[in-house]
Motif scaffolding. Structure first.
Motif, short mmCIF file in Angstrom:
data_model
loop_
_atom_site.label_atom_id
_atom_site.label_comp_id
_atom_site.label_asym_id
_atom_site.label_seq_id
_atom_site.Cartn_x
_atom_site.Cartn_y
_atom_site.Cartn_z
N GLY A 117 0.85 -1.17 0.00
CA GLY A 117 0.00 0.00 0.00
C GLY A 117 0.89 1.23 0.00
N THR A 118 0.62 2.16 0.91
CA THR A 118 1.52 3.30 1.08
C THR A 118 2.93 2.81 1.39
N GLY A 119 3.02 1.80 2.26
CA GLY A 119 4.28 1.13 2.57
C GLY A 119 4.20 -0.32 2.18
N SER A 120 5.19 -1.11 2.58
CA SER A 120 5.17 -2.53 2.25
C SER A 120 5.87 -3.34 3.33
N ASN A 121 5.46 -4.59 3.47
CA ASN A 121 6.19 -5.55 4.29
C ASN A 121 5.76 -6.97 3.92
N CYS A 122 6.42 -7.94 4.51
CA CYS A 122 6.17 -9.33 4.15
C CYS A 122 6.55 -10.23 5.32
N SER A 123 5.67 -11.18 5.66
CA SER A 123 5.91 -12.09 6.77
C SER A 123 5.44 -13.49 6.41
N HIS A 131 6.12 -14.87 11.50
CA HIS A 131 7.58 -14.82 11.49
C HIS A 131 8.03 -13.76 10.49
N GLN A 132 8.90 -12.88 10.94
CA GLN A 132 9.42 -11.83 10.06
C GLN A 132 10.94 -11.82 10.14
N LYS A 133 11.59 -12.10 9.02
CA LYS A 133 13.04 -12.17 9.01
C LYS A 133 13.68 -10.79 8.91
N VAL A 134 13.03 -9.90 8.17
CA VAL A 134 13.58 -8.55 7.96
C VAL A 134 12.64 -7.53 8.57
N GLN A 135 13.10 -6.80 9.55
CA GLN A 135 12.28 -5.76 10.17
C GLN A 135 12.35 -4.49 9.34
N SER A 136 11.21 -3.89 9.11
CA SER A 136 11.16 -2.70 8.28
C SER A 136 11.91 -1.53 8.92
#
Length: 283
Positions: A117-123, A131-136
């Motif tokens: 969206g405005t930002g992005s992430n993936c888990s 589980h999230q390997k990379v923290q934004s």
């Protein structure tokens, strides 16, 4: 009365329900990202909506899912603000990915869940735990394939004269591109990431042009390589999405996923409706 909130950086959707899941009211505030807003600004945005202000003492629960809530510090700060405002409510603050998980993923199933969206992430959701390997690190350092990154790319292309003339003419008609205006939006006003994301509408509108397709697929390639492929089983489980960028560029996502042999799962513009069903079923 239970309040369920799905908040990005641009806007926050609010739904109030009773114990049976009946909707009492819906409203929308500006985004409530604690990484870019101070407490007084958050309170001001709450007070700006009459339904919220009128019912703040009636709320028994607040389930808040928001951008910028990925760290314990941000969750704690926002929880304290909400607890002082909704004095009779039990407050739960979760990062926005949990809203995406609950809205898109059948109970107990594994999936990779992403926000575009405005930002992005993936888990990765194993059916129970996220589980999230990379923290934004926020919109300046990360947010691949997001609205704000696409917006920044368009502005750069325009100013470096890399935008086709016919598109540049229309770009000038739709946006105020005066340097002082842009810099004021980016450095003096709140939510610069949301401002940048407004330019993504132009990209979506002209997504069939060669110029825009290159930007779109460059962003999606980056998102797949940096976010989705960090999970070893990415080809074995579906990848669900929420967010306006994913929703309006679903065909382009499918094309990208076919290339990388990935499974495109559910794609929702907003997770809020799915959250109602989740909280009624799990109250």
């Amino acid at each position: 009365m239970k309040l369920i909130v799905d908040s990005g950086s641009t806007k926050a959707d609010w739904i109030a329900i009773d114990d049976n899941g009946k909707v009492l009211f819906t409203t929308q505030t500006l985004g409530l990202n604690p990484e870019i807003l101070e407490g007084p600004e958050i309170i001001e945005r709450l007070n700006d909506r009459f339904d919220i202000l009128q019912n703040k003492k009636n709320a028994t629960h607040l389930f808040f899912y928001g951008a910028g809530c990925g760290t314990d510090r941000m969750k704690t700060e926002l929880s304290q603000i909400f607890q002082e405002y909704f004095v009779n409510a039990i407050v739960e603050v979760h990062e926005d990915t949990y809203a995406a998980v609950y809205a898109t993923t059948p109970k107990g199933e594994e999936a990779i869940v992403s926000i575009l969206g405005t930002g992005s992430n993936c888990s990765y959701f194993d059916g129970k735990v996220l589980h999230q390997k990379v923290q934004s690190l926020g919109y300046i350092a990360m947010d691949d394939c997001s609205g704000n990154v696409f917006g920044k790319e368009l502005i750069r292309k325009y100013y470096f004269n890399k935008m086709p003339k016919e598109l540049a003419v229309e770009f000038e008609k739709e946006y105020d591109l005066d340097p002082d205006y842009i810099k004021n939006k980016l450095y003096k006003e709140p939510n610069p990431n949301a401002y940048l994301a407004t330019f993504a509408k132009f990209l979506i509108k002209h997504k069939d042009t060669e110029f825009c397709r290159k930007i779109i697929f460059k962003g999606m390639k980056s998102f797949v390589k940096n976010y989705i492929k960090q999970f070893d089983n990415c080809k074995e489980v579906p990848v669900h999405f929420v967010g306006s960028i994913a929703f309006y560029l679903k065909d382009e996502l499918q094309e990208t996923f076919d290339k990388y042999e990935l499974q495109l799962g559910n794609v929702l513009r907003r997770p809020i409706d799915g959250l109602i069903a989740y909280h009624v079923a799990n109250q």
